[in-house]
Design a protein around this motif. Structure first.
Motif, PDB file in Angstrom:
ATOM      1  N   GLY A  44      -4.047 -72.526  17.520  1.00  0.00           N
ATOM      2  CA  GLY A  44      -4.226 -72.609  16.211  1.00  0.00           C
ATOM      3  C   GLY A  44      -5.888 -72.911  16.379  1.00  0.00           C
ATOM      4  O   GLY A  44      -6.651 -72.394  17.559  1.00  0.00           O
ATOM      5  N   SER A  45      -6.869 -73.598  15.485  1.00  0.00           N
ATOM      6  CA  SER A  45      -7.848 -74.159  15.960  1.00  0.00           C
ATOM      7  C   SER A  45      -7.795 -74.783  14.658  1.00  0.00           C
ATOM      8  O   SER A  45      -7.539 -75.101  14.123  1.00  0.00           O
ATOM      9  CB  SER A  45      -8.939 -72.735  14.622  1.00  0.00           C
ATOM     10  N   GLU A  70      -7.117 -64.958  19.546  1.00  0.00           N
ATOM     11  CA  GLU A  70      -6.208 -64.375  19.678  1.00  0.00           C
ATOM     12  C   GLU A  70      -6.133 -63.197  20.904  1.00  0.00           C
ATOM     13  O   GLU A  70      -4.612 -62.896  21.150  1.00  0.00           O
ATOM     14  CB  GLU A  70      -6.878 -62.962  18.906  1.00  0.00           C
ATOM     15  N   ARG A  71      -7.035 -63.360  21.921  1.00  0.00           N
ATOM     16  CA  ARG A  71      -7.055 -62.971  23.407  1.00  0.00           C
ATOM     17  C   ARG A  71      -5.784 -64.197  24.306  1.00  0.00           C
ATOM     18  O   ARG A  71      -5.274 -63.630  24.777  1.00  0.00           O
ATOM     19  CB  ARG A  71      -8.220 -62.920  23.859  1.00  0.00           C
ATOM     20  N   LEU A  72      -6.161 -65.480  23.582  1.00  0.00           N
ATOM     21  CA  LEU A  72      -4.600 -66.178  24.301  1.00  0.00           C
ATOM     22  C   LEU A  72      -3.710 -66.038  24.059  1.00  0.00           C
ATOM     23  O   LEU A  72      -2.574 -66.885  24.852  1.00  0.00           O
ATOM     24  CB  LEU A  72      -5.721 -67.279  24.312  1.00  0.00           C
ATOM     25  N   ARG A  73      -3.578 -65.491  22.683  1.00  0.00           N
ATOM     26  CA  ARG A  73      -2.498 -66.163  22.181  1.00  0.00           C
ATOM     27  C   ARG A  73      -1.414 -64.869  22.499  1.00  0.00           C
ATOM     28  O   ARG A  73      -0.704 -65.035  22.983  1.00  0.00           O
ATOM     29  CB  ARG A  73      -2.659 -65.472  19.935  1.00  0.00           C
ATOM     30  N   GLY A  74      -1.912 -63.361  22.835  1.00  0.00           N
ATOM     31  CA  GLY A  74      -1.553 -61.596  23.559  1.00  0.00           C
ATOM     32  C   GLY A  74      -1.167 -62.193  24.784  1.00  0.00           C
ATOM     33  O   GLY A  74      -0.092 -62.082  25.538  1.00  0.00           O
ATOM     34  N   ARG A  75      -2.258 -62.918  25.381  1.00  0.00           N
ATOM     35  CA  ARG A  75      -1.883 -62.685  26.784  1.00  0.00           C
ATOM     36  C   ARG A  75      -0.792 -64.365  27.419  1.00  0.00           C
ATOM     37  O   ARG A  75       0.215 -63.778  28.232  1.00  0.00           O
ATOM     38  CB  ARG A  75      -2.631 -63.517  27.252  1.00  0.00           C
ATOM     39  N   ARG A  87       1.887 -64.583  25.066  1.00  0.00           N
ATOM     40  CA  ARG A  87       2.918 -64.114  23.474  1.00  0.00           C
ATOM     41  C   ARG A  87       3.434 -64.943  22.991  1.00  0.00           C
ATOM     42  O   ARG A  87       4.177 -64.985  22.586  1.00  0.00           O
ATOM     43  CB  ARG A  87       3.289 -63.446  24.764  1.00  0.00           C
ATOM     44  N   LEU A  88       2.272 -65.458  22.243  1.00  0.00           N
ATOM     45  CA  LEU A  88       2.930 -66.868  21.375  1.00  0.00           C
ATOM     46  C   LEU A  88       2.222 -66.171  19.662  1.00  0.00           C
ATOM     47  O   LEU A  88       1.236 -65.576  19.899  1.00  0.00           O
ATOM     48  CB  LEU A  88       1.464 -67.756  22.019  1.00  0.00           C
ATOM     49  N   PRO A  89       2.933 -67.229  18.983  1.00  0.00           N
ATOM     50  CA  PRO A  89       2.611 -67.017  17.487  1.00  0.00           C
ATOM     51  C   PRO A  89       1.076 -67.713  17.176  1.00  0.00           C
ATOM     52  O   PRO A  89       1.462 -68.601  17.837  1.00  0.00           O
ATOM     53  CB  PRO A  89       4.293 -67.337  17.125  1.00  0.00           C
ATOM     54  N   ARG A  90       0.946 -67.457  15.698  1.00  0.00           N
ATOM     55  CA  ARG A  90      -0.053 -68.088  15.102  1.00  0.00           C
ATOM     56  C   ARG A  90       1.229 -69.585  15.140  1.00  0.00           C
ATOM     57  O   ARG A  90       1.264 -69.098  14.379  1.00  0.00           O
ATOM     58  CB  ARG A  90      -0.870 -67.019  14.436  1.00  0.00           C
TER      59      ARG A  90
END
Length: 160
Positions: free
Chosen positions: A92-93, A139-144, A146-149
């Motif tokens: 998140g942020s 988004e890059r961290l989430r994709g790498r 494989r985590l949901p928002r």
């Protein structure tokens, strides 16, 4: 061979490296000024100060987050923190809170956060920047990983 991803916020690096670099330049200019010979501190104080500033600049080049296999490593100013990726549940942020603003929460500058399986939130101030930059990094961290928002944090806390 592991797939290693290094994440840095250019905005954070520019500020955190640029400020001590400018201080070092100004200090060197004052040290070299012959008009200040009478009032100047001993030379060892200047070299200690300059060395500290250049160590600060050098460390600032490596501050960030490294995702390597199943480990997320936060490279902070004073220490590295290793987090197992399996313990993370979301990205998140929130408003930036760190050394640059005396640990108060910023409105204009944001930083990514990692949510843990225990329900905690780990801020990543070393990746701070504008909303657009942090969204891209998240988004890059989430994709790498494989985590949901992660669900957004409430902007206002209920005080009742």
């Amino acid at each position: 061979m592991t797939d290693r991803v290094v994440l840095r916020s250019r905005q954070y690096v520019v500020v955190s490296v640029g400020v001590p670099f400018l201080l070092a330049l100004v200090s060197a200019g004052a040290f070299a000024d012959p008009a200040l010979d009478v009032t100047r501190d001993p030379n060892w104080m200047f070299w200690l100060w300059e060395s500290t500033l250049f160590l600060w600049v050098f460390r600032g080049l490596f501050v960030g987050v490294v995702v390597d296999g199943e480990t997320v490593t936060r490279r902070g100013w004073f220490r590295d923190q290793h987090l197992p990726a399996k313990d993370l549940t979301g990205v998140g942020s929130r408003g930036y809170s760190g050394m640059l603003n005396r640990f108060s929460e910023s409105i204009a500058v944001v930083m990514p956060t990692l949510r843990t399986a225990s329900g905690g939130e780990i801020g990543l101030p070393e990746l701070a920047g504008t909303r657009a930059v942090v969204d891209e990094i998240s988004e890059r961290l989430r994709g790498r990983l494989r985590l949901p928002r992660a669900a957004p944090r409430a902007r206002h806390r209920d005080i009742s």
